[in-house]
Structure formats: structure tokens, C-alpha cells
Design a protein around this motif. Structure first.
Motif, PDB file in Angstrom:
ATOM      1  N   ILE A  35      24.836  81.975  32.095  1.00  0.00           N
ATOM      2  CA  ILE A  35      25.631  81.150  31.332  1.00  0.00           C
ATOM      3  C   ILE A  35      26.508  80.254  31.886  1.00  0.00           C
ATOM      4  N   LEU A  36      27.017  80.636  32.935  1.00  0.00           N
ATOM      5  CA  LEU A  36      27.938  79.451  33.816  1.00  0.00           C
ATOM      6  C   LEU A  36      26.842  78.248  34.216  1.00  0.00           C
ATOM      7  N   ALA A  37      25.869  78.519  34.561  1.00  0.00           N
ATOM      8  CA  ALA A  37      24.859  77.613  34.893  1.00  0.00           C
ATOM      9  C   ALA A  37      24.436  76.743  33.880  1.00  0.00           C
ATOM     10  N   ILE A  38      24.212  77.354  32.951  1.00  0.00           N
ATOM     11  CA  ILE A  38      23.573  76.520  31.684  1.00  0.00           C
ATOM     12  C   ILE A  38      24.822  75.389  31.375  1.00  0.00           C
ATOM     13  N   VAL A  98      26.280  69.087  32.642  1.00  0.00           N
ATOM     14  CA  VAL A  98      27.134  68.083  33.341  1.00  0.00           C
ATOM     15  C   VAL A  98      26.355  67.375  34.406  1.00  0.00           C
ATOM     16  N   ILE A  99      25.744  68.134  35.220  1.00  0.00           N
ATOM     17  CA  ILE A  99      24.966  67.508  36.300  1.00  0.00           C
ATOM     18  C   ILE A  99      23.890  66.637  35.572  1.00  0.00           C
ATOM     19  N   LEU A 100      23.234  66.928  34.464  1.00  0.00           N
ATOM     20  CA  LEU A 100      22.327  66.090  33.810  1.00  0.00           C
ATOM     21  C   LEU A 100      22.854  64.762  33.659  1.00  0.00           C
ATOM     22  N   THR A 101      24.273  64.479  33.509  1.00  0.00           N
ATOM     23  CA  THR A 101      24.724  63.129  33.112  1.00  0.00           C
ATOM     24  C   THR A 101      25.092  62.811  34.582  1.00  0.00           C
ATOM     25  N   GLY A 102      25.090  63.227  35.640  1.00  0.00           N
ATOM     26  CA  GLY A 102      25.010  62.825  36.882  1.00  0.00           C
ATOM     27  C   GLY A 102      26.448  63.283  37.497  1.00  0.00           C
ATOM     28  N   GLY A 103      27.273  64.197  36.820  1.00  0.00           N
ATOM     29  CA  GLY A 103      28.522  64.622  37.053  1.00  0.00           C
ATOM     30  C   GLY A 103      28.428  65.904  37.938  1.00  0.00           C
ATOM     31  N   ILE A 104      29.571  66.392  38.221  1.00  0.00           N
ATOM     32  CA  ILE A 104      29.766  67.951  38.683  1.00  0.00           C
ATOM     33  C   ILE A 104      30.912  68.661  38.254  1.00  0.00           C
ATOM     34  N   ASP A 105      30.638  69.855  38.054  1.00  0.00           N
ATOM     35  CA  ASP A 105      31.821  70.796  37.631  1.00  0.00           C
ATOM     36  C   ASP A 105      32.207  71.920  38.475  1.00  0.00           C
ATOM     37  N   LEU A 106      33.191  71.822  39.247  1.00  0.00           N
ATOM     38  CA  LEU A 106      33.613  72.779  40.250  1.00  0.00           C
ATOM     39  C   LEU A 106      34.598  73.639  39.881  1.00  0.00           C
ATOM     40  N   SER A 107      35.121  73.540  38.631  1.00  0.00           N
ATOM     41  CA  SER A 107      35.961  74.270  38.058  1.00  0.00           C
ATOM     42  C   SER A 107      35.788  75.546  37.288  1.00  0.00           C
ATOM     43  N   VAL A 108      34.309  75.711  36.971  1.00  0.00           N
ATOM     44  CA  VAL A 108      33.994  76.958  35.976  1.00  0.00           C
ATOM     45  C   VAL A 108      34.342  78.112  36.348  1.00  0.00           C
ATOM     46  N   GLY A 109      34.474  78.436  37.841  1.00  0.00           N
ATOM     47  CA  GLY A 109      34.932  79.920  38.292  1.00  0.00           C
ATOM     48  C   GLY A 109      36.553  80.155  37.873  1.00  0.00           C
ATOM     49  N   ALA A 117      37.061  75.496  26.842  1.00  0.00           N
ATOM     50  CA  ALA A 117      36.466  74.127  26.101  1.00  0.00           C
ATOM     51  C   ALA A 117      37.705  73.182  26.361  1.00  0.00           C
ATOM     52  N   LEU A 118      39.069  73.574  26.085  1.00  0.00           N
ATOM     53  CA  LEU A 118      40.034  72.559  26.238  1.00  0.00           C
ATOM     54  C   LEU A 118      40.298  72.161  27.789  1.00  0.00           C
ATOM     55  N   VAL A 119      40.219  72.978  28.638  1.00  0.00           N
ATOM     56  CA  VAL A 119      40.202  72.645  30.086  1.00  0.00           C
ATOM     57  C   VAL A 119      39.089  71.841  30.352  1.00  0.00           C
ATOM     58  N   CYS A 176      31.178  77.553  28.348  1.00  0.00           N
ATOM     59  CA  CYS A 176      30.354  78.420  28.862  1.00  0.00           C
ATOM     60  C   CYS A 176      31.273  79.283  29.796  1.00  0.00           C
ATOM     61  N   ALA A 177      31.957  78.543  30.614  1.00  0.00           N
ATOM     62  CA  ALA A 177      32.548  79.215  31.726  1.00  0.00           C
ATOM     63  C   ALA A 177      33.600  80.244  31.330  1.00  0.00           C
ATOM     64  N   ALA A 178      34.061  79.959  30.221  1.00  0.00           N
ATOM     65  CA  ALA A 178      35.289  80.877  29.439  1.00  0.00           C
ATOM     66  C   ALA A 178      34.681  82.090  28.808  1.00  0.00           C
ATOM     67  N   LEU A 179      33.202  81.933  28.194  1.00  0.00           N
ATOM     68  CA  LEU A 179      32.298  82.900  27.794  1.00  0.00           C
ATOM     69  C   LEU A 179      31.986  84.120  28.853  1.00  0.00           C
ATOM     70  N   ALA A 180      31.519  83.203  29.933  1.00  0.00           N
ATOM     71  CA  ALA A 180      30.957  84.150  31.097  1.00  0.00           C
ATOM     72  C   ALA A 180      32.314  85.071  31.591  1.00  0.00           C
ATOM     73  N   GLY A 181      33.307  84.296  31.659  1.00  0.00           N
ATOM     74  CA  GLY A 181      34.660  85.079  32.046  1.00  0.00           C
ATOM     75  C   GLY A 181      34.858  86.279  31.284  1.00  0.00           C
TER      76      GLY A 181
END
Length: 359
Positions: free
Chosen positions: A73-76, A81-92, A133-135, A257-262
Motif C-alpha cells: 500500500i505504501l509502495a502503490i 509520485v515516481i511516475l510523475t518524475g518525483g519522489i516521496d521520502l516522507s511516507v514512513g 492526505a493533508l501532509v 496510502c501512507a496513512a492507511l498503511a500506518g
């Protein structure tokens, strides 16, 4: 023999003459690279099954799949984000923050003038996902409005969200989230502990999230625009795509997705810890890369990401089962990530070469 005779007898330029065997070899290699995640997954199952007779037991498979669900779920979310050329290091850290907010609402409620307000489990879950989602939206604002590089913006948010999670309880733990009947907040264990038809609820949730993500990325205009932005942002702008809105949306999806995984992890543990899901962002990114998502954006699949999560999960649990030390586990995981990136680059190079040959 004159030059014109040579030209007539050899009309095909020499540079285009390549042995057919080389082309077949390159095509076979490309096919193997595209299916590398499945090949690695099958190899892991075979190897660990040969080492330990407990690896392929029904109980262990269910347990491993349950562990995979959280990372998948985190990876999805990260994949969008990665598909748009970005990265998200904050999901954990977002997962940890959502965990502490949900834990606080269930354990001690919300203090308001005149008393303490307790929410039902469903409302707590919605609040936790909304916070994520807000973060994610804040990440998007930093990236789109203030032009902060995604790596820096989400790295900063990693620390902000983790610090906020620790501040909520002064570094303490919310130990008992079972709830009570008089407060109307019982049942949080359902999403992380209970099963339906013999399969953990967390796995059903993973399947639902994956199916929704597959439909979004393959069947909707939004999904096509996500790929377009990652493939060539300038061309996407010129074609009328509102790039900023797409980026905001993918970071919001990642945060949710990160919040749901948490929340799933918190429900499984039965308690909320400030350090919940620490370093999970690395596993999520690794799963996406293993599944064939290009870090440069524009290429990848949700199915591949889920398979990558299975590789990470089955590898981690297999190493634990056979008694490999945690230090060596880190070494192996790191090596797998490096090999995944090398394989991705090799695949990209082979695709380019084959495209030139058929041009």
C-alpha cells in the motif's frame, strides 16, 4: 571494380547489418529483464523452501502476505509520485503520524471544552487518512508552488512528520487501543488482526487499493496524464495538461496510502508508537523500482509494484526464518535495490537499442 559496382552489390549500409542472432539475444534479454520481478520472486520461493520446510506452510504464507500488504500500500502511493518524475521520502513518517493521531483519539480521545470527545473507529480511520492526505498536500505545495526539489521537500517533511508524531505523546506510546463499549470506539483490531474467509483483512484492503490504482492508471484520463507528466513535463504543459494539479493529486494519494498503511500497522500491533514505520519509505521505493517503475518517471505499473513488494516481503521474512542476522539482512536488501536499479538501466538501454534497429 569501381566504387559504383560496390554500391550496387551492397545497397544496405554496413552499419545496419547485424547478425540475426544478436537481435534475438537482445530481445530475449529484454524479455527476461521485463519479467525480472516474477523471476526473482519464484527463485526466492524455491530457495527458501529448500532451506526451510516451514517457509511454504499455509500459516507462514498468510503471515508473509499480511506483512507485504502494508508495504504494498505504501509502495502503490509512492509509485504515483515516481511516475510523475518525483519522489516521496516522507511516507514512513506520515504513517507514523497517522498512527499516533489514531492512537491518541482511541486511547484518550479529543479534549474539548466541557469534556472529552471519543470517535467511532470508522471516523478515526477517516481522520487518520485525511491527515496523511493533508501532509501529502503540503509536500505538493512545496514542490509546485515554492519549486522545492521533491527530494528535499519530502526529506524535510520526513523529519517534520516524525517530530510531530513524537510531540503528540512526548515520545510515549498509546498502549491499549481496544476501546470500550461506553465510548463507542471498539473494533480497531478488525483491519489489522481479523480475517475474512481465512484471509487477513489487511490483504483484502491491499487488493482493493491495488485494483483501484490499476484502474486509475490504465483506464482513466488522470492516469494517462500522470504518465505524460513523467514522460515529458514540457510536452504535457504544451498539450494542455495541468501539471501542477496532477502533481498535487499524486502527492495527496501518496500521503493517504501512507496513512492507511500506518493505521494497518498500528491495528496489528495494538498500540501506537512514535517510531511506527521508520525507514519503511525505503522499502516502498525499493518495491516500486523492483517492479519496473523508472525513477526518471513516465514508466511503470501498479502490478509490478505489488510484485516488487512481494519480493521485498518474502525476502525479509525468509531471511528471518532461516536465521540470518539483521545486519546481513540490511546488506542483502541494499544489494537487491542496487541490482534492481542496474536492471532498470539495462532494460532501458536494450529498449533503446532495439528501437534503433527497427527504425
Amino acid at each position: 571494380m569501381i566504387d559504383t559496382d560496390v554500391a550496387k552489390s551492397d545497397p544496405v549500409p554496413a552499419r545496419r547489418r547485424e547478425p540475426a542472432s544478436n537481435s534475438r539475444f537482445a530481445s530475449a534479454a529484454l524479455l527476461l529483464l521485463r519479467g525480472r520481478t516474477l523471476i526473482v520472486l519464484v527463485a526466492l520461493v524455491i530457495v527458501f523452501s529448500a532451506i526451510s520446510s516451514e517457509y511454504l506452510t499455509q500459516s507462514n504464507l498468510i503471515l508473509m502476505t499480511k506483512h507485504v500488504a502494508i508495504n504494498a500500500i505504501l509502495a502503490i502511493g509512492v509509485t504515483f509520485v515516481i511516475l510523475t518524475g518525483g519522489i516521496d521520502l516522507s511516507v514512513g513518517s506520515i504513517a507514523g503520524l497517522a498512527s499516533m493521531i489514531a492512537g491518541g483519539l482511541l486511547f484518550k480521545g479529543l479534549h474539548v471544552p466541557g469534556g472529552t470527545l471519543f470517535f467511532s473507529v470508522a471516523v478515526v480511520i477517516v481522520i487518520g487518512i485525511a491527515v496523511g492526505a493533508l501532509v501529502g498536500g503540503l509536500n505538493a505545495v512545496l514542490v509546485t508552488r515554492f519549486k522545492v526539489a521533491p527530494f528535499i521537500a519530502t526529506l524535510g517533511m520526513l523529519y517534520v512528520a516524525r517530530g510531530a508524531a513524537q510531540l503528540l505523546s512526548n515520545g510515549g506510546t498509546y498502549p491499549d487501543l481496544a476501546g470500550t463499549p461506553d465510548r463507542g470506539n471498539e473494533g480497531f483490531h478488525f483491519i489489522g488482526v481479523d480475517s475474512l474467509l481465512g484471509i487477513p483483512v489487511a490483504v483484502w484492503i491491499m487488493v482493493a487499493v491495488a485494483v483501484a490504482a490499476i484502474i486509475v492508471t490504465t483506464r482513466t484520463p488522470f492516469g494517462r496524464r500522470v504518465f505524460a507528466v513523467g514522460g515529458n513535463e514540457r510536452a504535457a504543459v504544451l498539450s494542455g495538461i495541468r501539471v501542477k494539479r496532477i502533481k498535487i493529486a499524486v502527492y495527496v494519494i501518496s500521503g493517504a496510502c501512507a496513512a492507511l498503511a500506518g493505521l494497518l500497522l498500528t491495528s496489528e500491533l495494538g498500540a501506537a508508537y512514535p517510531d511506527t514505520a521508520t525507514t519503511y519509505e525505503l522499502n516502498a521505493i525499493a518495491a516500486a523500482v523492483l517492479g519496473g517503475t523508472a525513477l526518471s518517471g513516465g514508466r511503470g505499473t501498479i502490478v509490478g509494484t505489488v510484485m516488487g513488494a512481494f519480493v521485498i516481503g518474502f525476502l525479509s521474512d525468509g531471511l528471518v526464518l532461516v536465521g540470518v542476522s539483521t545486519f546481513w539482512q540490511s546488506v542483502v536488501k541494499g544489494a537487491v535495490i542496487i541490482l534492481a536499479i542496474v536492471a532498470e538501466q539495462a532494460q532501458q538501454g536494450l529498449q533503446t537499442r532495439l528501437a534503433k534497429r527497427t527504425a
